[in-house]
Enzyme design. Structure first.
Site, short mmCIF file in Angstrom:
data_model
loop_
_atom_site.label_atom_id
_atom_site.label_comp_id
_atom_site.label_asym_id
_atom_site.label_seq_id
_atom_site.Cartn_x
_atom_site.Cartn_y
_atom_site.Cartn_z
CB SER A 168 -5.16 -5.87 7.04
OG SER A 168 -6.47 -6.35 6.90
CG ASP A 178 -6.98 6.00 -3.72
OD1 ASP A 178 -5.87 6.18 -4.26
OD2 ASP A 178 -7.46 4.88 -3.51
CE LYS A 220 -5.11 -10.08 5.82
NZ LYS A 220 -6.55 -9.81 6.07
#
Length: 709
Positions: free
Chosen positions: A470, A481, A495
């Site tokens: 999560s 990224d 998740k």
């Protein structure tokens, strides 16, 4: 997005406040637990909210009714130890009825199933207590099958008797291997079984309701959850890392609520009258309230009345550790305080490495969850508890210590507050998007770090494992990224769904206009605050996507440098959940990478692999993984005393030798038999290697030059 969501929830739902629960058929031998009207109301409302407003649209029909039925039976007796084949066949008549029952708020069939199960459970424990006095022969070659999940249901009571005779024999054999005094062993086991029976008889209708609601919500998706009021309170304590109470952890022991730990500086500690292993026998509210005797109470019920609002008085009747049951208890008066659970907060350490004659200091920050004290935050308390605030202070101290790099350890971090994931990312980047969120209407919101300040601009590595989930995946994905840091470890959990925590009191007990005014306009929430009447629904309302476009759902975050996983990837993770939402991709956000590890990763991987090829710790890790898989495949154990003792002795010796091998590999002295292991000793090989990878990066010729320098 959440503002719009609440409006849809409130305006679109005509939620019922009345229901007529049917009473389940009585089951002699059970506690005959009955649903109440409040649970019936909650069932109707949660059913409607989940089916209409969950991100994963579903029809509550016979198909999902069967899935809920199977999950409920498995939740009660997943190991096939208590229910008879005939019981399960009888329950089959309810398989396609549960969907209609739920819409009507009818819990009669659900409670009937539970009451039959409880009767079988109590029968088994009572039978086991009677069998303790048997004289068992431990020279035979019998075995006891402890894992029966994949075996058929037992067909008769006689077959169950045989199964549980084996269970009693095994439990006594375990005690016998440690202590030859069988009279004492039998008394120990009798007390253990009597405690199981006592705990069964303390179960309430709220426990049954919670089990069934879990079976329902998890059939829809793994992360939509209903919490009863007491469980909602515990959830929000977990999220805030704080609790209002006396500052002590409690445990049930032999019908007594016993103090197990005391928080330094808390009311219990300040009183100087309470010690570990003291027993609480009575509780009174305020300076004049009457004492309630709590001997035999469930621990949850005792905790509920010991906790309370900061500044209020609670009095406890205490039997000191070692005092007899007939002793006169002492009365201790305390003022409740807000207790910060420091042991469950972000922590730091500094490890020193030597490479090529040069010393390097790596700061390691372990973050157990993304927590936020929402009540304090909402009230404007400038000292509210949060992950980002704690980590910011730690980073300041690490910079003062002049560390060469920082490792953020997110292993075992199951997530938490979305806000905290975004703000924590902001400590390491200047500004920009962190995560994308798509709601059920396919509207996409880009959540950004808008604070240009950077708390730390140096070399960074993020350690993850299969249980990093999560918010951990949002943070790790954004760092990856942006090219801001290296991700090392294993594939994360996957998740990637968003839950909104909804206080059901605000949905069920208010008029439509009041609902609109009280709910619309709320920000992203992580909890409901105080305990309520109807409980809390954590409803899946959206999906997370990385700024590069891919979802964290199902797939998780793939590390730049991989470690073998001791956690079985085929048994744990979102991609193992039948009801999980799929992976998909949306358009990428507009963001500028601050670095690119593509040119250095091959070199870092090579150095890592070369170290691993020569590392005893790495070899032991691989052997542990193989041993874990072997042990996990076993389902039975011998009841031959000589054979079991030989196996246990061999296991004990192997574990002792392996522990010493690990110690030596980590530069620590081997222990002698019986020698106590030093407290807080760290044998975490993966954490050490994470720091080493970061040092490899620091020493690369083509090290990144980021915008932060």
């Amino acid at each position: 997005m959440f503002k719009k969501l609440y409006a849809v929830l409130v305006i679109g739902a005509a939620l019922s406040c009345q229901a007529s629960p049917s009473k389940p058929t009585k089951v002699p031998g059970s506690n005959d637990l009955q649903p109440d009207e409040q649970q019936s109301i909650v069932l109707q409302n949660v059913t409607e909210m989940v089916t209409k407003y969950n991100y994963k649209k579903i029809d509550l029909n016979d198909s999902i009714s069967g899935v809920i039925f199977d999950r409920y039976i498995k939740a009660l007796d997943g190991n096939h130890n208590y229910l008879l084949e005939s019981d399960v066949k009888e329950f089959e008549k309810f398989r396609l009825m549960l969907d209609d029952d739920m819409k009507a708020g009818n819990l009669a069939n659900v409670f009937y199933i539970f009451n039959v199960y409880q009767k079988r459970y109590n029968d088994r424990i009572n039978y086991s207590i009677k069998k303790i006095n048997d004289n068992f022969d431990y020279t035979t070659n019998e075995t006891f099958t402890y894992d029966r999940e994949k075996l058929p249901w037992v067909s008769s009571a006689q077959e169950l008797d045989k199964l549980w005779t084996g269970r009693v024999k095994y439990d006594l054999l375990n005690l016998k291997l440690a202590n030859k005094d069988m009279a004492k062993n039998k008394e120990t086991l009798r007390k253990r079984y009597q405690n199981l029976l006592s705990q069964s008889n303390k179960l309430s209708n709220a426990d049954v309701f919670q089990i069934f609601m879990d079976s329902f919500t998890e059939s829809v998706d793994p992360h939509t959850n209903y919490f009863t009021p007491s469980n909602a309170a515990n959830f929000n304590i977990e999220m805030s890392r704080s609790v209002q109470g006396i500052g002590a952890s409690l445990q049930s022991e032999n019908e007594y609520v016993t103090i197990k730990t005391i928080v330094p500086g808390g009311p219990a500690d300040k009183s100087k009258q309470i010690s570990v292993d003291d027993r609480i026998v009575g509780i009174a509210q305020g300076k004049t309230g009457e004492f309630q005797n709590i001997i035999g109470w469930r621990i949850e019920n005792a905790i509920a009345i010991i906790r309370g609002t900061k500044g209020t008085v609670v009095r406890l009747e205490i039997l000191p550790a070692g005092a007899t049951a007939g002793s006169k208890p002492k009365v201790v008066e305390m003022v409740r305080e807000k207790i910060i659970l420091k042991d469950q907060s972000a922590k730091k350490e500094i490890k020193t490495y030597n490479q090529n004659g040069k010393n390097f200091k790596i700061g390691i920050i372990s973050i157990p969850a993304f927590y936020l004290d929402f009540d304090d935050y909402r009230s404007g308390n400038p000292n509210y508890k949060s992950t980002t605030r704690d980590v910011k202070l730690i980073l300041d101290s690490l910079k003062q210590a002049k560390v060469d790099g920082v490792v953020i350890d997110l292993r075992q971090n199951g997530g938490g507050s979305l806000t905290e994931a975004i703000e924590l990312t902001g400590l390491f980047i200047k500004d920009g998007p962190v995560v994308q969120v798509k709601d059920a209407r396919n509207q996409i919101e880009v959540d950004k770090d808008e604070d240009p300040d950077i708390a730390y601009s140096g070399p960074l590595l993020v350690a993850v494992d299969r249980f990093s989930a999560s918010a951990s995946e949002i943070f790790a994905g954004a760092i990856q990224d942006y090219g801001r840091g290296i991700i090392a470890g294993t594939q994360t959990y996957g998740k990637g769904t968003v839950q909104s925590a909804i206080n059901l009191d605000k949905v069920i007990t208010t008029t439509l206009s009041e609902k609109i005014s009280s709910l619309v306009g709320k920000t992203k929430t992580v909890g409901t605050g105080s305990q309520n009447k109807f409980g809390q629904l954590n409803l899946t309302v959206a999906k997370f996507y990385r700024i590069s476009g891919g979802s964290t759902q199902h797939k998780g975050v793939m590390p730049d440098i991989s470690f073998p996983s001791i956690i079985p990837l085929d048994k744990y993770g979102e991609d193992t959940e039948p009801s999980a939402l799929p992976y998909d991709v949306i358009a990428k956000s507009q963001y500028s990478k601050v670095g690119d590890f593509a040119t250095v990763l091959p070199q870092l991987k090579k150095q890592h692999e070369q170290r691993m090829a020569q590392s005893a710790s790495y070899k032991y890790l691989l052997e542990d993984i193989a041993e874990f898989k072997k042990t996990e495949a076993e389902t039975s154990v011998t009841l031959n005393e000589q054979k079991l003792k030989k196996e246990r002795d061999a296991d004990e010796q192997r574990n002792f030798e392996r522990a010493n091998q690990r110690r030596v590999a980590m530069g620590l002295p081997a222990l002698k038999k019986g020698q106590t292991k030093p407290r807080n000793e760290d044998l975490d090989f993966v954490k050490v290697e994470a720091g080493q990878i970061l040092i490899d990066y620091i020493n690369t010729d083509n090290k990144l030059t980021t915008v932060f320098k």
